[in-house]
Design a protein around this motif. Sequence first.
Motif, PDB file in Angstrom:
ATOM      1  N   LYS A 299       0.826  -1.205   0.000  1.00  0.00           N
ATOM      2  CA  LYS A 299       0.000   0.000   0.000  1.00  0.00           C
ATOM      3  C   LYS A 299       0.859   1.255   0.000  1.00  0.00           C
ATOM      4  O   LYS A 299       0.573   2.232  -0.697  1.00  0.00           O
ATOM      5  N   SER A 300       1.926   1.229   0.788  1.00  0.00           N
ATOM      6  CA  SER A 300       2.837   2.366   0.834  1.00  0.00           C
ATOM      7  C   SER A 300       3.505   2.583  -0.514  1.00  0.00           C
ATOM      8  O   SER A 300       3.648   3.719  -0.990  1.00  0.00           O
ATOM      9  N   PHE A 301       3.899   1.489  -1.166  1.00  0.00           N
ATOM     10  CA  PHE A 301       4.553   1.574  -2.476  1.00  0.00           C
ATOM     11  C   PHE A 301       3.608   2.158  -3.521  1.00  0.00           C
ATOM     12  O   PHE A 301       3.974   3.063  -4.277  1.00  0.00           O
ATOM     13  N   LEU A 302       2.379   1.646  -3.547  1.00  0.00           N
ATOM     14  CA  LEU A 302       1.393   2.174  -4.502  1.00  0.00           C
ATOM     15  C   LEU A 302       1.072   3.632  -4.206  1.00  0.00           C
ATOM     16  O   LEU A 302       0.874   4.439  -5.117  1.00  0.00           O
ATOM     17  N   GLY A 303       1.027   3.970  -2.926  1.00  0.00           N
ATOM     18  CA  GLY A 303       0.785   5.364  -2.557  1.00  0.00           C
ATOM     19  C   GLY A 303       1.876   6.283  -3.073  1.00  0.00           C
ATOM     20  O   GLY A 303       1.609   7.421  -3.484  1.00  0.00           O
ATOM     21  N   ALA A 304       3.123   5.788  -3.070  1.00  0.00           N
ATOM     22  CA  ALA A 304       4.237   6.591  -3.587  1.00  0.00           C
ATOM     23  C   ALA A 304       4.105   6.810  -5.087  1.00  0.00           C
ATOM     24  O   ALA A 304       4.524   7.844  -5.621  1.00  0.00           O
ATOM     25  N   LEU A 305       3.497   5.842  -5.778  1.00  0.00           N
ATOM     26  CA  LEU A 305       3.302   5.965  -7.226  1.00  0.00           C
ATOM     27  C   LEU A 305       2.097   6.815  -7.593  1.00  0.00           C
ATOM     28  O   LEU A 305       2.089   7.472  -8.634  1.00  0.00           O
ATOM     29  N   LEU A 306       1.090   6.798  -6.732  1.00  0.00           N
ATOM     30  CA  LEU A 306      -0.206   7.371  -7.087  1.00  0.00           C
ATOM     31  C   LEU A 306      -0.512   8.670  -6.365  1.00  0.00           C
ATOM     32  O   LEU A 306      -1.677   9.073  -6.302  1.00  0.00           O
ATOM     33  N   ASN A 307       0.493   9.330  -5.837  1.00  0.00           N
ATOM     34  CA  ASN A 307       0.238  10.625  -5.210  1.00  0.00           C
ATOM     35  C   ASN A 307      -0.309  11.581  -6.252  1.00  0.00           C
ATOM     36  O   ASN A 307       0.243  11.713  -7.349  1.00  0.00           O
ATOM     37  N   VAL A 308      -1.397  12.263  -5.932  1.00  0.00           N
ATOM     38  CA  VAL A 308      -2.041  13.140  -6.908  1.00  0.00           C
ATOM     39  C   VAL A 308      -1.161  14.328  -7.268  1.00  0.00           C
ATOM     40  O   VAL A 308      -1.320  14.931  -8.336  1.00  0.00           O
ATOM     41  N   GLN A 309      -0.208  14.658  -6.406  1.00  0.00           N
ATOM     42  CA  GLN A 309       0.744  15.731  -6.692  1.00  0.00           C
ATOM     43  C   GLN A 309       1.989  15.127  -7.350  1.00  0.00           C
ATOM     44  O   GLN A 309       2.747  14.416  -6.700  1.00  0.00           O
ATOM     45  N   PRO A 310       2.222  15.388  -8.638  1.00  0.00           N
ATOM     46  CA  PRO A 310       3.374  14.785  -9.323  1.00  0.00           C
ATOM     47  C   PRO A 310       4.697  15.041  -8.614  1.00  0.00           C
ATOM     48  O   PRO A 310       5.571  14.174  -8.587  1.00  0.00           O
ATOM     49  N   SER A 311       4.849  16.224  -8.029  1.00  0.00           N
ATOM     50  CA  SER A 311       6.114  16.568  -7.379  1.00  0.00           C
ATOM     51  C   SER A 311       6.367  15.721  -6.140  1.00  0.00           C
ATOM     52  O   SER A 311       7.497  15.647  -5.652  1.00  0.00           O
ATOM     53  N   ARG A 312       5.325  15.053  -5.625  1.00  0.00           N
ATOM     54  CA  ARG A 312       5.474  14.248  -4.416  1.00  0.00           C
ATOM     55  C   ARG A 312       5.548  12.754  -4.714  1.00  0.00           C
ATOM     56  O   ARG A 312       5.619  11.937  -3.807  1.00  0.00           O
ATOM     57  N   ARG A 313       5.516  12.390  -5.996  1.00  0.00           N
ATOM     58  CA  ARG A 313       5.682  10.986  -6.367  1.00  0.00           C
ATOM     59  C   ARG A 313       7.160  10.631  -6.348  1.00  0.00           C
ATOM     60  O   ARG A 313       8.001  11.404  -6.800  1.00  0.00           O
ATOM     61  N   THR A 314       7.473   9.453  -5.866  1.00  0.00           N
ATOM     62  CA  THR A 314       8.864   9.011  -5.809  1.00  0.00           C
ATOM     63  C   THR A 314       9.407   8.854  -7.220  1.00  0.00           C
ATOM     64  O   THR A 314       8.817   8.138  -8.026  1.00  0.00           O
ATOM     65  N   PRO A 315      10.544   9.493  -7.551  1.00  0.00           N
ATOM     66  CA  PRO A 315      11.137   9.315  -8.881  1.00  0.00           C
ATOM     67  C   PRO A 315      11.451   7.851  -9.146  1.00  0.00           C
ATOM     68  O   PRO A 315      11.810   7.097  -8.225  1.00  0.00           O
ATOM     69  N   ALA A 316      11.328   7.436 -10.396  1.00  0.00           N
ATOM     70  CA  ALA A 316      11.542   6.030 -10.752  1.00  0.00           C
ATOM     71  C   ALA A 316      12.912   5.531 -10.306  1.00  0.00           C
ATOM     72  O   ALA A 316      13.053   4.385  -9.871  1.00  0.00           O
ATOM     73  N   ALA A 317      13.921   6.397 -10.399  1.00  0.00           N
ATOM     74  CA  ALA A 317      15.281   5.982 -10.049  1.00  0.00           C
ATOM     75  C   ALA A 317      15.420   5.623  -8.579  1.00  0.00           C
ATOM     76  O   ALA A 317      16.377   4.934  -8.191  1.00  0.00           O
ATOM     77  N   TYR A 318      14.486   6.066  -7.734  1.00  0.00           N
ATOM     78  CA  TYR A 318      14.580   5.820  -6.294  1.00  0.00           C
ATOM     79  C   TYR A 318      13.563   4.797  -5.802  1.00  0.00           C
ATOM     80  O   TYR A 318      13.543   4.469  -4.619  1.00  0.00           O
ATOM     81  N   LEU A 319      12.714   4.295  -6.703  1.00  0.00           N
ATOM     82  CA  LEU A 319      11.672   3.379  -6.269  1.00  0.00           C
ATOM     83  C   LEU A 319      12.239   2.081  -5.700  1.00  0.00           C
ATOM     84  O   LEU A 319      11.653   1.470  -4.808  1.00  0.00           O
ATOM     85  N   ASN A 320      13.390   1.641  -6.198  1.00  0.00           N
ATOM     86  CA  ASN A 320      13.985   0.399  -5.698  1.00  0.00           C
ATOM     87  C   ASN A 320      14.419   0.499  -4.250  1.00  0.00           C
ATOM     88  O   ASN A 320      14.753  -0.503  -3.624  1.00  0.00           O
TER      89      ASN A 320
END
Length: 367
Positions: free
Chosen positions: A241-262
């Motif tokens: 849920k936390s991981f999906l939340g990081a992807l689906l934040n409605v504010q683009p600036s608050r989404r985790t960049p792809a390079a840091y998702l790992n």
Amino acid sequence: MTRKLRSCPKRHLEDANRLAHRNGAITVVDKYRYLHQESIGSGAFSNIFVAIKDENVDNISGTIQCRAYALKRIDKARITPEEIKRETTALLSLSGKCENIIKYHDSLEDTFFQYLVLDLMDGDLNEFVGNMEANSVLRNDPSQCVEVTKQIINGLAFLHHNGFIHRDLKPGNILYSTEHHLHFKIADFGLAKDISALSTMTSTRGNAVLMVAGDERPHVVERNIEEMNGNLKNDLHPEAKSFLGALLNVQPSRRTPAAYLNQHPFLWSDHKKMEFLRAVGDQPEAIKPGNNYCMETENYRTNNVIDLVRFIRNAYAHKQERSIWFQQVLDNSIFLRKFPRLVLDVFGVVQRLELESRNTIHSALSL
């Protein structure tokens, strides 16, 4: 001359063999042969076909060595030359440099169509979910779900690192192959765009539009994200849920960049999680915790989470002194099952206090 297939995914072997041995009703474009009535996929302005290419002619043996490809046929009448050029340019720039990006092999055209020659894959992620034979590897080994996710992240991070955004990333544009091992690749770059060109593009909320291209309007995408966040199933693991939340934040600036998702704990192995907890439990603050380590949370029976982490560290440090049963319980990562939010919470504290660079913690995070 007899055609002989040199390379083809097992799933498309029957179609490719028909192309190799059939002479009637086959459409030929340059050295490529395909059946124009048998599309294996389609988009708004294109269709995908299994095609074979005559690559090596051996006049002595009378054989033609062929290889199977995916032939993307784009309808020129329904798309502008600029849009075709954009996809071709993106493919040329990215092809062959990342194993999780579809490989581009050739481009050709006739009066009505533009053709792109690509890797031939088994299918897309939409189809994969319902394909019991293909996805059996995930059912047999759930840890492979994380590996699949990492592959997609790897492709996305590569795109961003090279200055492209996809703008149409969806299950239908994520392709898979089961040859040798389960392998996923990002495809369809018809809407890809150079990130630098987005500086003046804003959404209805004033954020850079990093994903909207024309399939949906910005406010529709934002509404869908909000609804998705609200509908995340309660039975999902907290890390998921936390991981999906990081992807689906409605504010683009608050989404985790792809390079840091790992770096997200959802993608860590159990071994890495336990080594991380043990490393945190080894810190001086764990021996004599101060207020910075105090977490008031209803997830644990103690307000001092660090006490629990220290207990875990001690349990593993003295593991060999315990009974065989207790050792087996520790080997099965019992603390991760008993406290599913523990790693998330502790990782949050480590980030807040900027402890990632400490030697033992850094070593654990590097696993």
